[in-house]
Write a protein that holds these residues in place. Structure first.
Motif, PDB file in Angstrom:
ATOM      1  N   SER A   1       0.827  -1.199   0.000  1.00 12.49           N
ATOM      2  CA  SER A   1       0.000   0.000   0.000  1.00 12.49           C
ATOM      3  C   SER A   1       0.861   1.248   0.000  1.00 12.49           C
ATOM      4  N   ALA A   2       1.985   1.180   0.721  1.00  8.10           N
ATOM      5  CA  ALA A   2       2.872   2.343   0.704  1.00  8.10           C
ATOM      6  C   ALA A   2       3.373   2.591  -0.706  1.00  8.10           C
TER       7      ALA A   2
ATOM      8  N   PHE B   1       0.672   4.080  -2.743  1.00  8.59           N
ATOM      9  CA  PHE B   1       0.494   5.485  -2.367  1.00  8.59           C
ATOM     10  C   PHE B   1       1.580   6.333  -3.012  1.00  8.59           C
TER      11      PHE B   1
ATOM     12  N   MET C   1      -4.167   6.825  -4.616  1.00 13.39           N
ATOM     13  CA  MET C   1      -3.672   7.083  -3.266  1.00 13.39           C
ATOM     14  C   MET C   1      -4.738   6.732  -2.230  1.00 13.39           C
ATOM     15  N   LEU C   2      -5.953   7.142  -2.526  1.00 17.57           N
ATOM     16  CA  LEU C   2      -7.021   6.857  -1.564  1.00 17.57           C
ATOM     17  C   LEU C   2      -7.190   5.352  -1.376  1.00 17.57           C
TER      18      LEU C   2
ATOM     19  N   VAL D   1      -4.649   3.839   0.737  1.00 13.90           N
ATOM     20  CA  VAL D   1      -4.987   4.043   2.141  1.00 13.90           C
ATOM     21  C   VAL D   1      -5.983   2.997   2.606  1.00 13.90           C
TER      22      VAL D   1
ATOM     23  N   THR E   1      -4.202  -0.029   3.442  1.00 14.94           N
ATOM     24  CA  THR E   1      -3.523   0.127   4.727  1.00 14.94           C
ATOM     25  C   THR E   1      -4.492  -0.040   5.880  1.00 14.94           C
ATOM     26  N   LEU E   2      -5.621   0.609   5.747  1.00 14.80           N
ATOM     27  CA  LEU E   2      -6.603   0.560   6.835  1.00 14.80           C
ATOM     28  C   LEU E   2      -7.048  -0.868   7.101  1.00 14.80           C
TER      29      LEU E   2
ATOM     30  N   VAL F   1     -13.906   6.054   3.524  1.00 19.13           N
ATOM     31  CA  VAL F   1     -13.021   6.525   2.461  1.00 19.13           C
ATOM     32  C   VAL F   1     -13.654   6.288   1.100  1.00 19.13           C
TER      33      VAL F   1
END
Lengths: 121, 99, 440, 545, 540
Positions: free
Chosen positions: B10-11, B14, B37-38, B41, B44-45, B64
């Motif tokens: 995910s990083a 992003f 990018m969203l 995230v 990641t979440l 989101v």
């Protein structure tokens, strides 16, 4: 114990393999008779009025509008699914919350309707 | 697979999105990079939700998604408006406002 | 009389115990069955439509022409694969695949029958049962849109592009209504798992409990699959062949396949959601043992076939709709009705457990008042527009016989009087207006 | 007396408001000027009453007529006013000069689009704010007014000034504003320190004075430097002076009088009132630095004054030299020198005002400030020449003029502690004689000459255009074959006369003023912790007259 | 399944937010059902009533001494600062609404005419067709009269202007209110979007210079979405670190968590970057000048004032409540940010030739000053920043109101050269601009000075002496370009074909007067407001 999603993957793989095989084999099994006109875009005598984007044409606004509306409503519906599954646990409170959640969307919907966003000419 | 891998992925997504925003000049593509990018995230979440053993992260991902949808709608309409006025979506061509 | 339904998640654990070879077998069988059903369906359609139009339909190849579809398919495979010069190479190749794969994958979650034993393994007649089965179906139908849009876009040609846009707009519009109607079912079943939904219908099919949902689903299902009377993306008169105009040979065959599989899929979903899935219909269900073993496959495919027949029937009966009519139906009828119905169902369901009868009455009264109020606020539907063109009697237009001047409409009358009343301000307004003409 | 003090502050401000309103109507212009003059006269009367009520002699409180109203409790700041001798003399000088410059400006022809009433309004606004600056006993209030006084002066210069007025106005504003901001840092620092030491933040001068003197030296130095930056720019001390010649030269004469005569005094006033009492240790520590700058200022100002050809710039540079003396007196830390410096502040105001006005009268006639355009004016306008001479002599501190007393006090006071600096500064006296007399000689003596005096030379023409004066309609000039202009009118004499009187009276009879100053001076000495070097302090009234 | 627990809702505390959002929804409904004619009046009335009612509710709550509560499952903290910020936002929204509503300067207001209404009128006036959506029909009327009627109606439709601005504004306002009261990062994020999205749209609605306006909308949108993605990623990382997005939980976790600190610091950094973008703190300010210039001036006024209030409200809360325990780790970086912001704002402001851009850069510099107060995590810093926001907001709104009055043939004349000699043409307007410019420069007796004083003293007390020195120097530099405008207006000769200063309509007059008066009052007698902000503290 098998993950319940594995069969989905297997099915996907099989279908994809089938599809790719068909696409790949298509040019090999058929005849090839070169003809310049064949490679042109299809026309039926009249210049189509909306040109493809590549040629500087535009896509009618209504399509964008539909796409946008779809996104909004689809997201709304996505929220309703978890609620529907848990409706008994959430009880009256859940109902009220969902109604509050729906109210602005209905409002927006009414607005859109009234302002002609749902009309296709 | 270790959750770290998801976090790294995910990083990476992003970062790709962020670089895309900074590098690309077409409004639509920039916009898509933002969406990327969203969604990075979101990943990641959800991963953290798994790591932490709580559902909050997944719920946040829902939020989101909604916000992303709203952004898509508004963004597309703005970009469409400018496209209809000047027939280009390149950020570079938008040059009336200068330092 | 009815046996106690298994607890939620029963089939899921049952299937999860499958060994991998069994999964493989199931996959292959489902896949093959779908191909067969498609071949059958093409033949079936042509035969039924033929009968409806007082002609025999294909009857040459094989018994009753049953092998006609196979012959068509083989013929397609040996056609030349025309690749338009303006295409986008990669996407042009991938689009058919993208369209056909989800059509098959959706079938993974359809429950075909109850618990059976295959080679000694206790399992259910279902490829897999995931907790979000319905969402898998919806997701697959959404992904299918990509195949269509990309096909149109990659062709680099106006007709396919427009066709694909139309198609996409159509699919996503009707997907909303579809999703809404499914929520009604989920409300009652309390689960997204398809197997659970079927189990929950042991006491009664949802078509009786949720008639409105069913109707909406049925209509949306036709719209979603681009079938007549909603087959606008392929409207020959306007768009030649729609998004697959530039496709030929096996690629075209894939689109064709996807369309038919989708049709079957949605019929199966409708069966699952509203018609009790693999459970036998009412009088038969009284016979004990009729819902066990391999027999339910029969009921399931019977119901599905009934839906498919309706598909064909519609095609044979109804003319194609205009695009704006079609969109209006989706956006202005199905969605609001679906939403209202949903709220009603949810409210009833909650209130029945939460409130006393008196409270329900009071709440109902309030709701009624609100509804009436809302109805007053609802925008008035435009009455059907009269044709402003004078009627053509001969080859040239003639004015109407009643030469009465119709009354000025309200809005314009106000505008006219306003313009007359403000001649003094008029000058200013006009100059202001004139200067404003320079606006960009 | 508190009420009077408040009235002193408010009367000019009200007058400014009234004139400001009248300035928007063309036909009320003259009336506006008259109203403004009336208001300034009222101020003068009020000052006279205050002066009469002011108690002198040993044992008087540090501030008289104190008035303190809560203003912003959150900052611990109060609207607090009070007078000590130094403040009173400055306010009195202000009250005297404002009617004079208004009278001077009565007949001034203004650039097109500017109204006399507007000018009067700005002058009165400056006066009101300045009264507040001098009378504030709350550091915050002082700072607020210190910055606020820039605004009317900025408009005075920018709207009514000479050709390069925009540049001058902005330069003036930015210099002062920057200095003020640096001071703000110190003001806040004081506040924070008081918060830490006294338990609650305060801006009360007395409280801060008691607190700040206890601060460690390093802190004091930092805070001192903050104040010093503002005051040194304002004063101006030499490396920070460059705005003054521009502002002085471009400002209208009346504005220049207030600017150089009073507004800049805030700088040295600040040294006396804030730097020394609040940071005694730092003041003592940094005194050599200030003294060096002061002496450099004396010499540098004198030398550059001698080199000027523009008369307004000339006056501005003489002022720089004078400010050097004042700073020297303050930082020499003797009763005599500080008293001298305080008196010098008054006297310099009078002398400079007179010099500026004389230059202004000359410019009004010749249309230019350039000395090279004039010559032999004494023949055409002997009264004007006399006025200029008196002003010049006062500037060079000729015995018998007011400045002499103060300069003498400064020098003998400073000599006892800082002989080297004093000796060097004394050289400045010689320069002063040189530049004043040289200018007088070039402009006023000898035969009539110079384009502005005799001919319609390019200088005259351009000057006339620049100042917007219209000389074609006035036949009286054409009839004179010798000079284009005449001597002072009665009105002009009336304007100058009070100044002449002040120069002479204060030259021979400075006692009353010194008497008023004395308590404040000794209080300052006590606050800074300095004692006079030899024996008990000489009574400053006993200086030679 | 365990029965879920339902959050309690303190309706009294939420009343202001509910009023604003309720009015926003109502406005959408009005937009849908009301006829075009007179709609703008109804919408304006509704908006004003809502804002005033919410303001009354805020004041009532603040004066009632009701305790600070965290309600709605601790999503919103209605505490002292929140109430003050709400009050500020609403008070600033009032003049902004009036500016937007003004039609006297430009017939139909500063916004594009409603395209739907225009199309409707056009369809109605089309000869021979005449059928409108209302179902009326005018077949058979002569072409000329139909055209003339259409013309009148068309002008009427244009004059009615765009009425969607009111619901958009209300939604943005509601979002801002939630933003600065949000007690967890997720609520904050949602509020961030709720406030941003209407603003993106409002930016693109200018009637004149439409390209520029739309361009600014695109820029604002892309950069805004970019920054909110940063905020969101920071949120995700902090969630991973603290297993919660509640501000107080993050603070607790930071005090002792087993997770790697890199998560925490990366999260803090990203969240702060997102917030700084919104507050247009340099170096995250790049959108500010473009958007300020391109957007309709009344929108710019609203944005400049209210967005800054909301963003700094959120920054204050996040700094204090969530990151307070790690202040020493991140403050060094913020020092650099504050310095960059101040310097960039002042230095680039010097080079601007457009009034709106100039004010934009000034706002960047002011954001740096505000950051000084926000960084000092002390009660003094909090109250000073709150006061600064109020003061700055009113000054800015009034200033943009005045900018909208200076008009040339092409609409607003914002180029500096157009302002030459303005004092001669419009002494009152010029005087007001001058006063506001002095307030921005921080001259005493204006609110700008009081605010700066409060912030600087808070910063100094918290040991940020070097920063305060920089801030003071920057103030002096920035004063130069404020002065330059004054010089232009007063000391230059007006150009022959220069712009005129329109006589403002009553709405604009009220808005400007309000701004000027508040700027003056806060400069001279700020006691009441300072007294209010003094004892405020966040609910932790």
């Amino acid at each position: 114990m098998l993950d319940p999603y594995v069969p989905l993957v297997v099915m996907f793989a099989l279908a994809a393999a089938f599809g790719l095989f068909s696409v790949a084999v298509a040019p090999l099994v058929g005849p090839r008779r070169y003809n310049r006109a064949k490679l042109d875009s299809y026309e039926c005598g009249i210049e189509p009025s909306p040109q493809p984007i590549a040629g500087g044409g535009r896509i009618p606004v209504a399509y964008y509008l539909t796409a946008m509306m779809f996104i909004l409503f689809d997201v709304e519906i996505v929220f309703l699914y978890p609620y529907a599954v848990n409706i008994d646990a959430l009880g009256l409170y859940g109902l009220v919350v969902v109604l509050v959640f729906l109210a602005p969307i209905v409002l927006a919907y009414a607005y859109e309707w009234r302002r002609g966003g749902l009309d296709w000419s | 697979m270790s959750p770290t891998a998801y976090l790294l992925l995910s990083a990476l997504l992003f970062a790709i999105g962020a670089v895309g925003v900074l590098v690309r000049r077409n409004a639509i593509i920039v916009f898509m990079c933002v969406e990327l990018m969203l969604n990075a995230v979101n990943l990641t979440l959800v991963t953290f939700s798994r790591i932490n053993g709580s559902l909050d992260g997944q719920i946040m991902a829902f939020f989101v998604i909604v916000v992303a949808a709203a952004e898509v709608v508004v963004g597309l309409s703005i970009i469409m408006a400018i496209f209809r006025t000047r027939r280009t979506t390149s950020v570079d061509d938008a040059n009336l406002l200068k330092y | 009389m009815n046996p106690v339904p298994p607890p939620p998640g029963y089939y899921q654990t049952l299937i999860a115990d499958d060994p991998f070879w069994l999964t493989l077998i199931k996959v292959v069988i489902v896949f093959a069955a779908l191909m067969l059903v498609t071949l059958f369906m093409i033949w079936f359609e042509r035969r039924v439509v033929g009968r409806m139009q007082q002609r025999p339909g294909p009857n040459w190849n094989g018994p009753f022409g049953l092998l006609q579809s196979l012959a068509d398919g083989l013929k397609l495979a040996f056609k030349e694969d025309v690749l338009p010069a303006a295409r986008d190479r990669a996407v042009f190749f991938l689009a058919p695949v993208l369209s056909v794969v989800p059509a098959f994958v959706a079938w993974s979650v359809i429950p075909l029958g109850p618990e059976v034993s295959i080679f000694g393994e206790a399992t259910a007649l279902q490829l897999t049962d995931v907790p979000v089965g319905i969402l898998v179906v919806l997701a697959c139908s959404s992904v299918g849109v990509y195949g269509i849009v990309l096909a149109g876009w990659a062709s680099g040609s106006p007709y396919p592009l427009l066709g694909s846009l139309r198609s996409a707009a159509q699919v996503i519009s009707y997907e909303l209504a579809l999703g809404l109607s499914i929520i009604g079912v989920v409300l009652y079943a309390g689960s997204l798992s398809t197997a659970d939904i079927v189990s929950a219908q042991q006491t009664g099919w949802y078509i009786w409990l949720l008639p409105v949902s069913f109707l909406i689903f049925a209509v949306s299902m036709v719209g979603e699959t681009n079938r007549a009377p909603f087959d606008l993306p392929e409207a020959e008169s306007e768009l030649v062949g729609g998004f697959h105009t530039e496709y030929s040979s096996l690629k075209f065959a894939l689109f064709f396949l996807a369309e038919y599989v989708n049709m079957v899929t949605l019929s199966a979903v409708a069966t699952t959601l509203f018609l009790g899935g693999w459970m036998a219909p009412w009088p038969l269900s009284l016979i004990p043992g009729v819902n066990e073993g391999w027999l339910p496959l029969l009921w399931f495919f019977g119901k599905t076939l009934a839906f498919l027949f309706v598909y064909v029937w519609l095609r044979g009966t109804l003319p194609r709709q205009r695009y704006d009519q079609f969109m209006r139906l989706g956006w202005k009828l199905l969605i609001p009705v679906g939403l209202l119905w949903l709220v009603l169902v949810a409210a009833l369901r909650v209130l029945r457990t939460e409130l006393t009868t008196g409270q329900i009455l009071i709440a109902g009264g309030v709701a009624l008042v609100v509804l009436v109020g809302a109805a007053l606020l609802l925008p008035d539907q435009a009455p059907p527009e009269e044709d402003p063109e004078p009627p053509v009697v001969a080859d040239y237009p003639v004015p109407p016989l009643d030469l009465a001047v119709p009354p000025t409409p309200k809005r314009r009358r106000r505008a006219v009087t306003a313009a007359r009343e403000e001649p003094e301000q008029g000058g200013e307004t006009v100059t202001a207006g004139a200067s404003r003409e320079g606006d960009r | 007396m508190s009420a009077l003090l408040l009235a002193l502050l408010l009367v000019p401000l009200v007058g400014a408001a009234v004139c400001g309103v009248m300035a928007t109507r063309e036909h009320l212009d003259r009336a506006g000027k008259a109203v403004g003059l009336a208001f300034s006269a009222v101020s003068l009367v009020l000052v006279a009453i205050v002066w009469a009520q002011f108690r002198t002699g040993p044992g008087v409180p540090r501030f008289q007529g104190r008035l303190s109203v809560e203003w912003i409790p959150a900052f611990g700041t109060r609207f607090a006013l009070g007078l000590d001798g130094i403040a009173l003399t400055m306010i009195a000088l202000l009250a005297v000069l404002v009617p004079i410059v208004l009278g001077f400006g009565w007949a001034e022809k203004l650039p097109p689009g500017r109204t006399g009433a507007g000018f009067t309004a700005l002058m009165l606004a400056t006066q009101g704010v300045l009264v507040g600056v001098f009378a504030a006993t709350d550091v915050f209030l002082f700072y607020v007014l210190f910055e606020a006084m820039l605004v009317p002066m900025y408009f005075l210069i920018g709207r009514f000034g000479g050709p390069r007025r925009q540049y001058a106005a902005v330069k003036f504003f930015l210099y002062s504003f920057l200095g003020g901001l640096i001071m703000l840092a110190s003001v806040i620092g004081l506040y924070v320190a008081s918060d830490a030491r006294l338990g609650e933040g305060t801006f009360d001068w007395t409280a801060l004075q008691g607190m700040a003197a206890q601060l460690p030296l390093e802190t004091q130095i930092w805070l001192f430097l903050g104040f010093f930056a503002a005051f040194a720019i304002k004063a101006p001390l030499v490396p920070l002076h460059t705005w003054l010649p521009d502002a002085g030269a471009e400002a209208p004469v009346a504005g220049a009088v207030i600017l150089v005569g009073l507004l800049d005094k805030v700088g040295v006033f600040g040294f006396l009132r804030y730097s020394l009492p609040l940071f005694p240790a730092a003041s003592r520590e940094l005194a050599p630095l200030v003294l060096t700058l002061a002496v450099i200022g004396v010499l540098y100002g004198a030398l550059l004054a001698a080199a000027q050809t523009d008369m307004k710039r000339f006056v501005a540079y003489t002022s720089i030299a004078h400010f050097g003396y004042i700073a020297l007196g303050i930082f020499a830390f003797t009763s005599q020198s500080i008293a001298g410096a305080s008196l010098y502040m008054v006297n310099h105001g009078i002398a400079t005002a007179m010099l500026f006005l004389a230059v202004g009268l000359l410019i009004r006639r010749g249309g230019t400030a350039s000395m090279t355009e004039y010559g032999g004016v004494g023949r055409a306008a002997p009264l004007l020449a006399g006025m200029f001479l008196i002003a010049g002599l006062s500037t060079l501190s000729l015995p018998g003029t007011n400045s002499f007393v103060s300069e003498f006090l400064v020098l003998i006071g400073a000599f006892s502690t800082r002989p080297v600096f004093t000796v060097v500064a004394t050289v400045g006296i010689v320069f002063a004689a040189l530049y004043v007399l040289w200018v007088y000689q070039r402009v006023f003596t000898g035969p009539l000459r110079g384009a502005a005096v005799v001919g319609d030379g390019p200088g005259a023409a351009s000057a006339a255009t620049m100042s917007g004066t219209d000389d074609t309609g006035d036949g009286s000039w054409a009839r004179r074959t010798t000079a284009r202009f005449g001597d002072l009118t009665r009105g002009e004499v009336a304007v100058m006369a009070p100044l002449v009187a002040l120069v002479l009276v204060l030259g021979f009879f400075p006692g009353p003023v010194l008497e008023v100053l004395e308590p404040a001076v000794s209080a300052t000495m006590a606050e800074v912790g300095a004692t006079d070097p030899v024996g008990p302090p000489t009574p400053i009234n006993g200086v030679p007259r | 399944m365990t029965a879920p627990t339902f959050p309690s809702i303190d309706y009294a505390a939420l009343a202001p937010v509910l009023v604003v959002f309720g009015a926003a929804c109502l406005a959408v409904l009005f937009e849908a059902v009301l006829p075009l004619r007179g709609r703008s009046r109804v919408q304006l009335g509704l908006t004003l009533v809502a804002v005033v009612a919410a303001l009354v509710a805020v004041v009532a709550r603040a004066t009632s001494g009701a305790p600070a509560v965290s309600t709605l499952a601790e999503a919103l903290a209605v505490d002292g600062p929140a109430l003050f910020l709400w009050g500020t936002l609403l008070a600033l929204a009032l003049p902004s609404v009036l500016l937007m509503a003004d039609r006297s300067v430009e017939p139909g207001g500063a916004f594009v005419a409603d395209p739907v209404a225009l199309a409707e009128v056009e369809a109605e006036s089309r000869v021979g067709v005449g059928a409108s959506r209302g179902g009326s029909r005018s077949a058979g009327t002569s072409g000329g009269s139909a055209g003339g009627g259409g013309r009148g109606a068309r002008d009427a439709a244009r004059a009615e202007g765009h009425t969607e601005i009111y619901p958009l504004l209300l939604f943005a306002l509601g979002g801002m209110m939630v933003f600065c009261a949000a007690d967890d990062l997720l609520t904050m994020f949602v509020a961030l979007e709720v406030l941003s999205i209407p603003l993106y749209l409002l930016c693109g609605l200018a009637r004149r210079r439409r390209l520029m306006s739309q361009e600014s909308a695109v820029k604002y949108f892309l950069l805004g979405a970019f920054s909110s993605a940063f905020f969101l990623y920071g949120l995700a990382l902090l969630y991973g670190y603290a297993d919660s997005v509640k501000l107080s939980d993050i603070s607790l976790a930071a005090a002792g968590s087993l997770r790697p600190d890199s998560l925490l610091f990366a999260g803090i950094a990203l969240v702060v970057v997102g917030l700084m973008f919104k507050a247009s703190v340099g170096p995250f300010h790049t959108w500010t000048p473009d958007v300020y210039q391109g957007a309709p001036t009344s929108v710019t006024a609203f944005m400049a004032a209210c967005t800054k209030v909301a963003a700094f409200g959120a920054i204050l809360r996040v700094f204090t409540v969530a990151f307070g325990s790690t202040v020493w780790e991140w403050r060094g970086v913020l020092w650099v940010v504050a310095i960059i912001s101040m310097v960039v704002g002042a230095v680039l402001g010097l080079t601007q030739t457009d009034v709106k851009r100039m004010i934009a850069y000034s706002s960047v510099a002011h954001a740096g000053f505000l950051l000084l107060g926000a960084m000092a995590i002390t009660p003094a810093g909090l109250s000073a920043t709150l006061f600064y926001l109020l003061a700055y907001g009113f000054t800015t709104v009034a200033l943009f109101g005045l900018v909208s009055l200076v008009r040339g043939p092409e609409g607003e004349a914002t180029h500096l050269s157009a302002w030459a000699g303005l004092a001669k043409r419009a002494p009152v307007a010029a005087a007001a601009v001058t006063f506001l410019m002095l307030a921005l420069a921080g001259i005493p007796l204006t609110s700008g000075f009081t605010a700066k004083f409060a912030v600087f003293s808070a910063a100094l007390a918290d040991g940020m002496t070097p920063l305060v020195i920089v801030a003071l120097v920057v103030s002096a530099v920035a004063a130069f370009f404020y002065l330059r405008l004054i010089v232009l207006m007063y000391f230059s000769e007006p150009a022959a074909d220069g712009p005129t200063v329109s006589v403002p309509g009553p709405f604009t007059t009220v808005a400007i007067t309000l701004g000027v008066v508040v700027t003056l009052l806060l400069g001279v007698v700020p006691t009441a407001v300072l007294g209010w902000v003094e004892g405020l503290s966040f609910l932790t």
